[in-house]
Design a protein around this motif. Structure first.
Motif, PDB file in Angstrom:
ATOM      1  N   TRP A  10       0.825  -1.212   0.000  1.00  0.00           N
ATOM      2  CA  TRP A  10       0.000   0.000   0.000  1.00  0.00           C
ATOM      3  C   TRP A  10       0.858   1.260   0.000  1.00  0.00           C
ATOM      4  N   LYS A  70       3.486   1.667  -1.572  1.00  0.00           N
ATOM      5  CA  LYS A  70       4.052   1.850  -2.914  1.00  0.00           C
ATOM      6  C   LYS A  70       2.980   1.800  -3.995  1.00  0.00           C
ATOM      7  N   ARG A  71       1.745   2.120  -3.622  1.00  0.00           N
ATOM      8  CA  ARG A  71       0.619   2.011  -4.555  1.00  0.00           C
ATOM      9  C   ARG A  71       0.677   3.077  -5.642  1.00  0.00           C
ATOM     10  N   ALA A  72       0.031   2.783  -6.738  1.00  0.00           N
ATOM     11  CA  ALA A  72      -0.062   3.736  -7.842  1.00  0.00           C
ATOM     12  C   ALA A  72      -1.051   4.853  -7.497  1.00  0.00           C
ATOM     13  N   ASN A  73      -1.020   5.904  -8.274  1.00  0.00           N
ATOM     14  CA  ASN A  73      -1.977   6.997  -8.101  1.00  0.00           C
ATOM     15  C   ASN A  73      -3.297   6.654  -8.777  1.00  0.00           C
ATOM     16  N   LEU A  97      -6.047   5.176  -7.883  1.00  0.00           N
ATOM     17  CA  LEU A  97      -6.718   3.894  -7.710  1.00  0.00           C
ATOM     18  C   LEU A  97      -8.162   4.127  -7.277  1.00  0.00           C
ATOM     19  N   SER A 143      -6.063  -4.650 -14.061  1.00  0.00           N
ATOM     20  CA  SER A 143      -6.296  -3.460 -14.884  1.00  0.00           C
ATOM     21  C   SER A 143      -7.737  -3.394 -15.370  1.00  0.00           C
ATOM     22  N   LEU A 151       0.046  -7.081  -5.108  1.00  0.00           N
ATOM     23  CA  LEU A 151       0.856  -6.144  -5.895  1.00  0.00           C
ATOM     24  C   LEU A 151       0.138  -5.725  -7.175  1.00  0.00           C
ATOM     25  N   VAL A 167      -2.555  -3.051  -6.323  1.00  0.00           N
ATOM     26  CA  VAL A 167      -2.107  -1.697  -5.976  1.00  0.00           C
ATOM     27  C   VAL A 167      -1.268  -1.053  -7.070  1.00  0.00           C
ATOM     28  N   ASN A 168      -0.816  -1.870  -8.021  1.00  0.00           N
ATOM     29  CA  ASN A 168      -0.030  -1.322  -9.138  1.00  0.00           C
ATOM     30  C   ASN A 168      -0.431  -1.987 -10.452  1.00  0.00           C
ATOM     31  N   GLN A 205      -1.230  -0.051 -17.038  1.00  0.00           N
ATOM     32  CA  GLN A 205      -2.139   0.758 -17.841  1.00  0.00           C
ATOM     33  C   GLN A 205      -2.658  -0.072 -19.016  1.00  0.00           C
TER      34      GLN A 205
END
Length: 328
Positions: free
Chosen positions: A185, A187-190, A192, A222, A285, A288-289, A292
């Motif tokens: 969490w 290191k999660r992407a923006n 979400l 995704s 993982l 959270v990431n 695209q």
């Protein structure tokens, strides 16, 4: 002081009488068993009692020489309670195994994608494990929260010893999951479509159940992230199956998809209220990431993998290829 001197003198006399060679032979004499045998050393068992137990089983002929040896080497009397696998190696080797606490190790495995009910059914039957679980307050017992434990146990193999508690095993699994989720969490992407680590855990559990192909987890993630970001419903069968519980007979029916339950993502918006299984680190993982992509649909090919699509037209064609044609 006089007693100490007399004791040392007595041992010296005994040792001399028996003879050094005889003591060495006693040290190396094998435990009289034909094959490896499990033996429990109960709490409070002393050296003399242990030797008497072995003598009663005819594993040793006599205890008095071992008692002399123990006087010469008091470290041998430090016995640690537990379950041990004894062998027909020397008696002293078996005693030292007990001195060092080299107990038999058992293992319990939580499988990726298992539901809580399956984990609890398996741990109930785990050998040499003290089942102290309080099913009515399991969340409080294991993670100190009044919540469903679903999703909170990290899939892995956990080793334990005789008479360890089931709760201690599950606490280790929960601590590992909490740490894994917390690290992911951070290191999660923006951007979400979920606001808490727990929501990410819910998503990870769905990803875990949707594919048996590990490499597909990121693409599955995704698709679901794209759906949530565009206000589409998840429409995922594993959540429907979880909501059916024991009523699921192995085949999802049309009425099941129409039935309004908190887990029927064909009828509800967003995520279900809880995880539906124990997700792997890889699923977390992916949640959270996610990569695209423009994918918003996928359909099972029948071999465990999926065909991904960006438009409804493509999806309908894939459904015709992989599902409808097989039924004809």
């Amino acid at each position: 002081m006089l007693k100490v001197i007399l004791s040392v003198a007595f041992l010296a006399i005994i040792s001399t009488a028996i003879g050094y060679q005889q003591l060495q032979a006693t040290l190396q004499s094998p435990l009289n068993i034909s094959e490896s045998t499990q033996f429990e050393v109960k709490k409070g068992t002393g050296f003399n009692k242990l030797c008497q137990q072995w003598q009663a089983k005819n594993w040793v002929e006599s205890c008095w020489r071992y008692q002399v040896i123990a006087k010469l080497d008091p470290t041998l009397t430090d016995l640690k309670a537990g379950l041990y696998e004894l062998s027909n190696t020397s008696v002293i080797n078996n005693i030292k195994k007990i001195n060092q606490g080299q107990q038999i190790s058992f293992s319990f495995t939580i499988i990726e994608g298992q539901a809580l009910r399956d984990v609890l059914a398996n741990i109930k039957n785990a050998p040499n494990l003290n089942n102290d679980l309080k099913l009515d307050e399991l969340g409080k017992q294991i993670i100190n929260e009044d919540t469903l434990l679903e999703g909170w146990l990290f899939p892995d193999t956990y080793h334990y010893q005789h008479n360890d508690t089931a709760s201690s095993v599950l606490k280790r699994a929960a601590q590992t999951m909490q740490q894994t989720l917390s690290d992911a969490w951070q290191k999660r992407a923006n951007n979400l479509p979920y606001n808490t680590a727990y929501e990410a855990l819910i998503m990870a559990s769905i990803i875990e159940k949707e594919t048996a192909v590990a490499s597909e987890r990121p693409l599955i993630a995704s698709v679901f992230v794209n759906r949530l970001n565009t206000k589409m419903r998840l429409q995922t069968d594993p959540t429907v199956i979880y909501g059916l519980g024991e009523n699921f007979d192995g085949d999802i029916k049309y009425k099941d998809l129409r039935n309004h339950t908190p887990y029927n993502t064909y009828r509800i918006d967003g995520l279900p209220p809880t995880p539906i299984a124990m997700p792997s680190k890889e699923a977390i993982l992916a949640a959270v990431n996610p990569p695209q992509s423009d994918y918003v649909y996928f359909v099972a090919k029948g071999d465990g993998s999926h065909q991904f699509s960006t438009t409804l037209k493509q999806h309908n064609a894939a459904v015709k290829t992989y599902i409808l044609n097989k039924k004809n």
